[in-house]
Write an enzyme that holds these catalytic residues in place. Structure first.
Site, PDB file in Angstrom:
ATOM      1  N   LYS A  83      48.619  37.652 -55.804  1.00  0.00           N
ATOM      2  CA  LYS A  83      49.714  37.508 -54.838  1.00  0.00           C
ATOM      3  C   LYS A  83      50.907  36.898 -55.564  1.00  0.00           C
ATOM      4  CE  LYS A  83      49.640  35.990 -50.014  1.00  0.00           C
ATOM      5  NZ  LYS A  83      48.982  35.015 -49.127  1.00  0.00           N
TER       6      LYS A  83
HETATM    7  O1  G3P Z   1      49.550  35.001 -44.621  1.00  0.00           O
HETATM    8  C1  G3P Z   1      50.602  34.110 -44.676  1.00  0.00           C
HETATM    9  C2  G3P Z   1      50.336  32.959 -43.789  1.00  0.00           C
HETATM   10  O2  G3P Z   1      49.402  32.114 -44.366  1.00  0.00           O
HETATM   11  C3  G3P Z   1      51.522  32.227 -43.358  1.00  0.00           C
HETATM   12  O3  G3P Z   1      51.250  31.868 -42.057  1.00  0.00           O
HETATM   13  O4  G3P Z   1      51.432  30.556 -40.016  1.00  0.00           O
HETATM   14  O5  G3P Z   1      51.941  29.505 -42.241  1.00  0.00           O
HETATM   15  O6  G3P Z   1      53.501  31.165 -41.249  1.00  0.00           O
HETATM   16  P1  G3P Z   1      52.085  30.719 -41.364  1.00  0.00           P
END
Ligand code: G3P
Length: 217
Positions: A83
């Protein structure tokens, strides 16, 4: 639609994986920090458990650093997906690492133009962050639709991995648009099974069953 689990918590992944709900896993530096585990150890354990792609994120800011880290992470297991962030250097790293034959997930995508560049750089997955766009009062799902249209217009094979999914509605909308994959925390995936009418119906059935005085076993 493929389901990836967005976590580095082994027990949560195992529960969903045993049910056949896990097509892959995504992690990031914040999720590794939250797990309290060593990145190599926990990623290896996840890769051994899950058949599909397991995203492990680089932390260098320059292309050379990302390439070095990506190659190191790829040694963990054959199902590692490297990634990299959607920066100019991230795109350079994506081009080189995908040229090595590695799966690459380009993350932190917030515009359709960024997604177009990632596809041209050979990304296996593009990760548009829905929830974080909603957080700033934009409609994250519009981005999924725009990327779907652009990729279909030109036949790009990069898979749209709807990320930063926070709700069951996000999952349904991304599926309706045709995102190839969604990644969500385990609790959101489990919530997909819930409906208040299911609970209400079950309550009524059980109340009536009690009145019959019967038992099945
Ligand atoms: O897959 C990306 C994710 O981990 C981000 O999620 O909820 O931290 O915006 P969030």
């Amino acid at each position: 639609m493929k389901f990836f689990v967005d976590t580095a918590e082994i027990d949560a992944i195992r529960e969903l994986n045993d049910l056949g709900m896990v097509d892959g896993v995504t992690t990031n530096p914040s999720l590794i920090m939250k797990s309290g585990r060593d990145i190599r150890e926990v990623t290896k354990e996840i890769c051994e458990m899950v058949d599909g792609p397991v995203s492990a994120e680089t932390v260098a800011l320059d292309a050379e650093g990302m390439i070095n880290e990506g190659r190191k992470l790829a040694e963990i297991a054959p199902n590692i997906t490297i990634k990299v962030p959607l920066t100019w250097d991230g795109l350079k790293a994506c081009k080189v690492l995908s040229g090595d034959g590695r799966m690459v997930n380009v993350t932190l995508c917030f515009s359709a133009n960024q997604a177009l560049l990632a596809a041209k750089a050979g990304a296996t997955f593009i990760s548009p962050f829905i929830g974080r766009l909603d957080d700033i009062h934009l409609t994250g799902m519009d981005l999924i639709q725009d990327i779907r249209t652009i990729y279909d217009n030109y036949g790009f094979e990069t898979q749209i991995l709807a990320a930063s999914i926070r709700s069951v509605n996000h999952v349904q909308e991304a599926a309706l648009i045709g995102a190839d994959v969604m990644t969500a925390p385990p609790e959101v995936i489990k919530k997909l099974a819930s409906h208040p009418l299911t609970d209400k119906g079950l309550e009524a059935f059980l109340a009536d069953w009690k009145k019959t005085g019967q038992s099945i076993v």
